[in-house]
Write an enzyme that holds these catalytic residues in place. Structure first.
Site: not given
Length: 371
Positions: A229, A251, A329, A331, A346
Site C-alpha cells: 500500500h 500487501d 506511522g 507500516s 500492514s
C-alpha cells in the site's frame, strides 16, 4: 490511512537500514545479565523484549529469557513433526513456556508426536475442515473492519467483527458463522481495522512518508521490500523508485534502492543494530518484535495465522496477527524474532497488528535478504 508529511519533510538517513526502534522511555529495564546469551538477539533487543513481555504476560524476566532461548528449537520441532505427519495433524503452536504443541486427530499420531519431544493435543477439527470453514466465511461479500483467521490453540477459525463493521452483508456473515458450528468462534472487537502506513527509518515521496522494510538484492542490485500500500501510493521515493506493488489481496511492494547502502540489519535508534540473517514463517505463540517510527520497538506474540483483514481500502489475505503495538506511522517495516525476519507491517486493529509474511514477498520478486 496514509500519513501526509506537511512542512519540513522527514528525510531518511543516507545509510538506509531495516528499522526497529528502542523507545527512549516507557520500557522497564531488565538486569543486563538476563539479556545476555540469547542466540540471535542483539542485547538491546533482548532487554526490550524481556521488559515488555514480562510486563505483558505477568511473568519474571528470567522466565522470558527461557522462552526466548527455547522457542527457535520449538519452532523447528513443530515444522518437522507436522511436515512428517501431514494430514494426521491439525497445525500446532507454542505454549506459554515456548514449548511445541501439535494438534492431532488420533491416538496413534499423539504417540508419534510425544516421541518427537512435543506435546500432543487431541482435537476435533482437521486442517481441511477449518480451511473449508474459512473458505465459507470468505465467500460472503467482504464486510469492512472484520477479519477471519486460524487459531490453532482453540482449533477454530476466528471471525473478528468490529463495532464499526460496515459494507457487505454482516447479517449473512454472522449467519454463515452460526451454520459452521464450533469450527468458528465470533469475537467482538472495537475500533477500525486500518492500514498502519509507514514504519521505521523514514522514506518520503510525493508528500507521503513510509519506511524501509527489508533490504534485499537481486543480481547485485539492491532493493527494499516494503508494504504494497506504500509502493502503490508513491512512484518515486527519496531512496529510489517503486518497482512493484501488490495491494489489496497481498500487501507487499518493491523499491529500487539507489542510495548505495543496504545493510541487512535493523537499526535500534542508539547506534547499534540487530542483524537479520534469515527469514521464516511465523508460529502461533512465538514471541516477536516489531519495529516502527511511531511506536518504535515493541514486543508481543503471534496470535493467528492465515488471517484475512477487510480494510476499508480492500481485503488482504494470509496475514500474521500479533498483539504487538502498532500505530499509524509503523507500516512497511519489520516483524522479526531475534535475527529471523518474519513479516512486513500492514495494519492494525484494536490491540492487534497485521503483517504480510516476508517470504511470500521475497519469492514474488525473486530477491534475497541482504546479510
Amino acid at each position: 490511512m496514509r500519513k501526509i508529511v506537511t512542512g519540513r519533510h522527514l528525510v531518511a538517513r543516507s545509510a538506509i537500514t531495516l528499522v526497529a526502534g528502542v523507545a527512549a522511555a516507557g520500557f522497564l529495564v531488565a538486569p543486563t545479565a538476563t539479556a545476555a546469551g540469547i542466540d540471535g538477539y542483539a542485547p538491546e533487543v533482548a532487554r526490550a523484549a524481556i521488559a515488555e513481555l514480562s510486563a505483558q504476560e505477568g511473568i519474571s524476566p528470567e522466565a522470558v529469557v527461557e522462552i526466548l532461548r527455547t522457542q527457535d528449537a520449538s519452532v523447528r520441532t513443530l515444522d518437522q513433526v507436522t511436515g512428517r505427519l501431514g494430514a494426521r495433524t491439525a497445525g500446532g503452536y507454542l505454549d506459554a513456556k515456548g514449548k511445541p504443541v501439535v494438534n492431532v486427530l488420533d491416538a496413534a499420531a499423539a504417540e508419534d508426536v510425544r516421541a518427537s519431544g512435543a506435546e500432543a493435543k487431541l482435537v476435533r477439527h482437521s486442517t481441511a475442515a477449518l480451511a473449508s470453514a474459512q473458505d465459507a466465511l470468505e465467500s460472503v461479500p467482504a464486510v469492512k473492519h472484520t477479519s477471519i483467521g486460524l487459531d490453532p490453540k482453540t482449533n477454530q477459525v476466528v471471525l473478528s467483527v468490529s463495532d464499526v463493521a460496515t459494507g457487505g452483508d454482516l447479517a449473512a456473515l454472522l449467519r454463515t458463522a452460526d451454520q459452521l458450528g464450533d469450527r468458528v468462534r465470533v469475537e467482538r472487537v472495537s475500533g477500525e481495522m486500518r492500514l498502519a502506513i509507514y514504519n521505521g527509518e523514514a522514506i518520503t515521496g510525493g508528500g507521503t512518508r513510509c519506511s524501509v522494510g527489508f533490504n534485499t538484492n537481486r543480481g547485485g542490485q539492491n532493493y527494499i521490500v516494503d508494504a504494497g500500500h506504500c509502493t502503490r501510493a508513491v512512484r518515486q521515493w527519496n531512496v529510489g523508485p517503486s518497482q512493484g506493488a501488490s495491494f489489496p489481496t497481498n500487501d507487499y511492494g518493491l523499491i529500487l534502492n539507489t542510495t548505495g547502502s543496504a545493510p541487512g540489519a535493523v537499526t535500534l535508534w542508539n547506534g547499534s543494530t540487530q542483524r537479520i540473517t534469515s527469514h521464516a514463517t511465523a508460529t502461533v505463540g512465538q514471541r516477536i518484535q516489531k519495529s516502527g517510527s511511531t511506536t518504535r520497538l515493541t514486543s508481543g506474540s503471534v496470535q493467528r495465522l492465515n488471517v484475512t483483514v477487510n480494510y476499508a481500502e480492500g481485503s488482504v489475505h494470509q496475514l500474521i496477527q500479533t498483539n504487538a503495538l502498532a500505530n499509524p506511522g509503523d507500516s512497511g517495516g519489520c516483524l522479526f524474532s531475534g535475527s529471523v525476519g518474519l513479516g512486513i507491517t500492514s495494519g492494525k486493529g484494536s490491540g492487534t497488528s497485521y503483517y504480510q509474511p516476508v517470504g511470500e514477498a521475497l519469492a514474488a520478486y525473486g530477491v534475497t535478504l541482504n546479510s
